[in-house]
Design an enzyme around this catalytic site. Structure first.
Site, PDB file in Angstrom:
ATOM      1  CE  LYS A   1      -4.571   0.024   2.235  1.00 14.13           C
ATOM      2  NZ  LYS A   1      -5.281   0.242   3.514  1.00 14.13           N
TER       3      LYS A   1
HETATM    4  O1  G3P Z   1      -8.738   0.911   4.769  1.00 11.13           O
HETATM    5  C1  G3P Z   1      -8.987   2.241   5.140  1.00 11.13           C
HETATM    6  C2  G3P Z   1      -9.807   2.274   6.384  1.00 11.13           C
HETATM    7  O2  G3P Z   1      -9.180   1.545   7.400  1.00 11.13           O
HETATM    8  C3  G3P Z   1     -10.090   3.680   6.851  1.00 11.13           C
HETATM    9  O3  G3P Z   1     -11.306   3.629   7.481  1.00 11.13           O
HETATM   10  O4  G3P Z   1     -13.140   4.431   8.960  1.00 11.13           O
HETATM   11  O5  G3P Z   1     -10.722   5.109   9.387  1.00 11.13           O
HETATM   12  O6  G3P Z   1     -11.950   6.045   7.439  1.00 11.13           O
HETATM   13  P1  G3P Z   1     -11.806   4.866   8.381  1.00 11.13           P
END
Ligand code: G3P
Length: 218
Positions: A83
């Protein structure tokens, strides 16, 4: 549509993988830090559990170091997807790593112009963060719609749209309606997908009626 689990919790990943419904895993520095465990060890363990792509994120910001970190992460398992952030250096690293036939997941995507560049850089996956766009009163699924439409105009684009920052079952069903390739979801969101009160209520009623008949199948 493929389902990835957005988690670095090895026990949770094992439990959900046992369902046979999981096609891969995504992690990020925040999820790894939350485990309190060694990053490389966690990725090796996840790669031994899941046969599909396992995203492991570089933490460098310059492309030379991103490449060195990416090659190290890629050596942890044949199913590692490196990534990289959607930055100028991340795109340069993506091009070089993908030319080396290393899977690359370009993350922190928030615009369709960014997604076009990710595809140009040879990304295996692009990760638009829908929940974080919703958080600032934009519609994250509009971005998915735009990216899917743009990518569909160019059959040569092989980059898969990996919908990330998923916060609800609505995000998942909308992603399916739009034809996104993959959703990556936290474990609790996967549970939202199957939990329904009418299912529970209907099953209770079936079993109560069945008991009245005094029969058994086995
Ligand atoms: O893979 C990306 C994810 O982990 C981010 O999620 O909810 O932190 O925006 P969030």
């Amino acid at each position: 549509m493929k389902f990835f689990i957005d988690s670095a919790d090895v026990e949770e990943i094992q439990n959900l993988t046992d369902t046979g419904l999981i096609d891969g895993v995504t992690t990020n520095p925040s999820l790894i830090t939350k485990t309190g465990r060694n990053f490389l060890t966690v990725i090796e363990e996840i790669c031994s559990i899941v046969s599909g792509p396992v995203s492991a994120e570089v933490t460098a910001t310059d492309y030379e170091t991103m490449i060195r970190e990416g090659e190290k992460l890629s050596s942890l398992g044949t199913n590692v997807a490196v990534k990289v952030p959607l930055t100028f250096d991340g795109l340069k690293a993506c091009k070089i790593l993908s030319d080396k036939k290393i899977m690359v997941n370009v993350t922190l995507c928030f615009s369709s112009s960014q997604a076009i560049l990710a595809a140009k850089a040879g990304a295996t996956f692009v990760s638009p963060f829908v929940g974080r766009l919703d958080d600032i009163a934009l519609d994250g699924m509009d971005l998915i719609s735009d990216i899917c439409e743009i990518y569909s105009n160019y059959p040569s684009i092989k980059t898969e749209v990996l919908v990330a920052s998923v916060r609800s079952s609505k995000h998942v069903t909308e992603a399916g309606r739009l034809g996104a390739d993959i959703v990556t979801i936290p474990g609790q969101t996967l549970r939202q997908l199957y939990d329904h009160p009418l299912t529970d209520k209907g099953l209770d009623a079936f079993l109560k009626d069945w008991e009245k008949g005094g029969q058994s199948i086995l």
